[in-house]
Design a protein around this motif. Structure first.
Motif, PDB file in Angstrom:
ATOM      1  N   THR A  50       0.847  -1.186   0.000  1.00  0.00           N
ATOM      2  CA  THR A  50       0.000   0.000   0.000  1.00  0.00           C
ATOM      3  C   THR A  50       0.879   1.232   0.000  1.00  0.00           C
ATOM      4  O   THR A  50       1.850   1.307   0.764  1.00  0.00           O
ATOM      5  N   VAL A  51       0.558   2.184  -0.861  1.00  0.00           N
ATOM      6  CA  VAL A  51       1.327   3.424  -0.963  1.00  0.00           C
ATOM      7  C   VAL A  51       0.410   4.586  -0.625  1.00  0.00           C
ATOM      8  O   VAL A  51      -0.684   4.697  -1.183  1.00  0.00           O
ATOM      9  N   ARG A  52       0.842   5.448   0.303  1.00  0.00           N
ATOM     10  CA  ARG A  52       0.058   6.626   0.668  1.00  0.00           C
ATOM     11  C   ARG A  52       0.917   7.873   0.506  1.00  0.00           C
ATOM     12  O   ARG A  52       2.099   7.864   0.851  1.00  0.00           O
ATOM     13  N   PHE A  53       0.311   8.926  -0.022  1.00  0.00           N
ATOM     14  CA  PHE A  53       0.980  10.210  -0.131  1.00  0.00           C
ATOM     15  C   PHE A  53       0.532  11.086   1.037  1.00  0.00           C
ATOM     16  O   PHE A  53      -0.662  11.259   1.274  1.00  0.00           O
ATOM     17  N   VAL A  54       1.495  11.623   1.774  1.00  0.00           N
ATOM     18  CA  VAL A  54       1.191  12.467   2.937  1.00  0.00           C
ATOM     19  C   VAL A  54       1.937  13.784   2.784  1.00  0.00           C
ATOM     20  O   VAL A  54       3.137  13.796   2.482  1.00  0.00           O
ATOM     21  N   ARG A  55       1.220  14.893   2.971  1.00  0.00           N
ATOM     22  CA  ARG A  55       1.826  16.215   2.855  1.00  0.00           C
ATOM     23  C   ARG A  55       1.961  16.850   4.228  1.00  0.00           C
ATOM     24  O   ARG A  55       1.012  16.895   4.999  1.00  0.00           O
ATOM     25  N   THR A  56       3.161  17.328   4.540  1.00  0.00           N
ATOM     26  CA  THR A  56       3.401  18.013   5.805  1.00  0.00           C
ATOM     27  C   THR A  56       2.631  19.337   5.817  1.00  0.00           C
ATOM     28  O   THR A  56       2.749  20.127   4.879  1.00  0.00           O
ATOM     29  N   PRO A  57       1.804  19.582   6.858  1.00  0.00           N
ATOM     30  CA  PRO A  57       0.992  20.812   6.881  1.00  0.00           C
ATOM     31  C   PRO A  57       1.856  22.070   6.849  1.00  0.00           C
ATOM     32  O   PRO A  57       2.991  22.075   7.322  1.00  0.00           O
ATOM     33  N   GLU A  58       1.295  23.114   6.284  1.00  0.00           N
ATOM     34  CA  GLU A  58       1.966  24.410   6.275  1.00  0.00           C
ATOM     35  C   GLU A  58       2.179  24.882   7.719  1.00  0.00           C
ATOM     36  O   GLU A  58       1.326  24.710   8.580  1.00  0.00           O
ATOM     37  N   GLY A  59       3.336  25.477   7.955  1.00  0.00           N
ATOM     38  CA  GLY A  59       3.651  25.940   9.300  1.00  0.00           C
ATOM     39  C   GLY A  59       4.560  25.000  10.058  1.00  0.00           C
ATOM     40  O   GLY A  59       5.234  25.405  11.012  1.00  0.00           O
ATOM     41  N   GLU A  60       4.573  23.704   9.672  1.00  0.00           N
ATOM     42  CA  GLU A  60       5.478  22.754  10.318  1.00  0.00           C
ATOM     43  C   GLU A  60       6.816  22.760   9.592  1.00  0.00           C
ATOM     44  O   GLU A  60       6.875  22.761   8.360  1.00  0.00           O
ATOM     45  N   ARG A  61       7.875  22.762  10.374  1.00  0.00           N
ATOM     46  CA  ARG A  61       9.215  22.814   9.790  1.00  0.00           C
ATOM     47  C   ARG A  61       9.588  21.476   9.176  1.00  0.00           C
ATOM     48  O   ARG A  61       9.234  20.407   9.673  1.00  0.00           O
ATOM     49  N   ILE A  62      10.296  21.548   8.071  1.00  0.00           N
ATOM     50  CA  ILE A  62      10.817  20.355   7.409  1.00  0.00           C
ATOM     51  C   ILE A  62      12.309  20.550   7.184  1.00  0.00           C
ATOM     52  O   ILE A  62      12.797  21.683   7.131  1.00  0.00           O
ATOM     53  N   PRO A  63      13.083  19.455   7.092  1.00  0.00           N
ATOM     54  CA  PRO A  63      14.520  19.589   6.843  1.00  0.00           C
ATOM     55  C   PRO A  63      14.804  20.352   5.560  1.00  0.00           C
ATOM     56  O   PRO A  63      14.058  20.257   4.576  1.00  0.00           O
ATOM     57  N   GLU A  64      15.854  21.128   5.576  1.00  0.00           N
ATOM     58  CA  GLU A  64      16.206  21.929   4.404  1.00  0.00           C
ATOM     59  C   GLU A  64      16.484  21.026   3.204  1.00  0.00           C
ATOM     60  O   GLU A  64      17.167  20.008   3.302  1.00  0.00           O
ATOM     61  N   GLY A  65      15.925  21.421   2.074  1.00  0.00           N
ATOM     62  CA  GLY A  65      16.108  20.649   0.854  1.00  0.00           C
ATOM     63  C   GLY A  65      15.129  19.499   0.698  1.00  0.00           C
ATOM     64  O   GLY A  65      15.176  18.779  -0.306  1.00  0.00           O
ATOM     65  N   SER A  66      14.223  19.294   1.696  1.00  0.00           N
ATOM     66  CA  SER A  66      13.251  18.203   1.620  1.00  0.00           C
ATOM     67  C   SER A  66      11.927  18.705   1.077  1.00  0.00           C
ATOM     68  O   SER A  66      11.620  19.890   1.151  1.00  0.00           O
ATOM     69  N   SER A  67      11.149  17.782   0.554  1.00  0.00           N
ATOM     70  CA  SER A  67       9.822  18.116   0.047  1.00  0.00           C
ATOM     71  C   SER A  67       8.789  17.975   1.161  1.00  0.00           C
ATOM     72  O   SER A  67       8.997  17.220   2.119  1.00  0.00           O
ATOM     73  N   ARG A  68       7.683  18.703   1.034  1.00  0.00           N
ATOM     74  CA  ARG A  68       6.591  18.544   1.988  1.00  0.00           C
ATOM     75  C   ARG A  68       5.812  17.251   1.762  1.00  0.00           C
ATOM     76  O   ARG A  68       5.006  16.845   2.599  1.00  0.00           O
ATOM     77  N   TRP A  69       6.060  16.624   0.639  1.00  0.00           N
ATOM     78  CA  TRP A  69       5.353  15.382   0.336  1.00  0.00           C
ATOM     79  C   TRP A  69       6.199  14.174   0.738  1.00  0.00           C
ATOM     80  O   TRP A  69       7.400  14.147   0.527  1.00  0.00           O
ATOM     81  N   GLU A  70       5.555  13.185   1.326  1.00  0.00           N
ATOM     82  CA  GLU A  70       6.204  11.922   1.673  1.00  0.00           C
ATOM     83  C   GLU A  70       5.381  10.780   1.092  1.00  0.00           C
ATOM     84  O   GLU A  70       4.160  10.888   0.954  1.00  0.00           O
TER      85      GLU A  70
END
Length: 246
Positions: A50-70
């Motif tokens: 099973t494959v799920r696409f998850v997007r990090t909500p706006e306002g939450e920090r993500i590592p530099e150079g990473s996408s908000r999508w996982e």
């Protein structure tokens, strides 16, 4: 990394039914997770994915150079169930609205120890409830491994079980607890964890286990009704007598 997706709906003439995305960057952690997935498919042990696409909500920090999508990949692994033996230690489990009550039982049916694993699901999101359910199942199976015991569970009619619990005292509070509880998810999590650990699991008929526990064991052993029910469940799985103790 490349990703190949199947398109839904009608396709224009001459176009491929699949969409391919190339050049997806992977972190070191993601690459490490892919290795066991590849190994499962290579050995033929993976039955579904099973494959799920998850997007990090706006306002939450993500590592530099990473996408908000996982991309979250879940693989179903076929694991053979261990055989249940009535002549071994057994961990009887009673699933309740806010906890798992357990009783460790010797092969002769005598109580060795009892306890509970909290399951406070009320007010949590579905993801948080799922995570907490898995943690409780893991704690139960870890206990079974440590005590060298197999596990006995009720084969539940979920609607009937919820109806019975709703009739007990503190009904308003209990209804809120029951709304947050998925018995199917709890039992499935325990069975999956147990299979991976090589722990045998037996389901038993739940009829009158609460009554038998309360009458035969609660006062006699000085334990609560839920732990007494867990004791009755474990003894039933072992095939011991359920005659009333006068």
């Amino acid at each position: 990394m490349s990703l190949r997706l199947r398109r839904l709906g009608p396709m224009p003439a001459g176009e491929s039914p699949h969409l391919e995305i190339h050049g997806i960057p992977l972190t070191a952690h993601a690459r490490a997770l892919l290795d066991p997935v590849r190994a499962l498919f290579a050995e033929g042990g993976a039955t579904a994915v099973t494959v799920r696409f998850v997007r990090t909500p706006e306002g939450e920090r993500i590592p530099e150079g990473s996408s908000r999508w996982e991309v979250l990949i879940t693989v179903d692994e076929a694991v053979p169930e261990a055989a249940f033996c009535a002549g071994r230690r057994t961990l009887g489990v009673d699933v309740n609205a806010d906890h798992l009550a357990w009783a460790l039982i010797a092969p002769d049916g005598n109580r060795l120890k009892t306890g509970r694993i909290d399951l406070p699901l009320q007010g949590l999101s579905s993801d948080a409830r799922r995570s907490l359910t898995c943690e409780a199942a893991a704690a139960l199976v870890k206990l079974a491994v440590r005590e060298e015991a197999q596990i006995a569970l009720e084969i539940l009619d979920f609607a009937r079980k919820k109806h019975e619990l709703a009739l007990r005292p503190e009904s308003a509070w209990r209804r809120r607890m029951l709304h947050a509880l998925s018995y199917a998810a709890v039992l499935e999590a325990i069975r999956r964890r147990a299979a991976r650990a090589g722990i045998a699991v037996r389901g038993v008929n739940p009829a009158y286990t609460s009554v038998i526990g309360r009458v035969n064991f609660a006062t006699r052993h000085g334990i609560g009704t839920h732990r007494a029910a867990a004791l009755a469940i474990g003894r039933r799985a072992q095939g011991h007598s359920e005659r009333v103790h006068y």
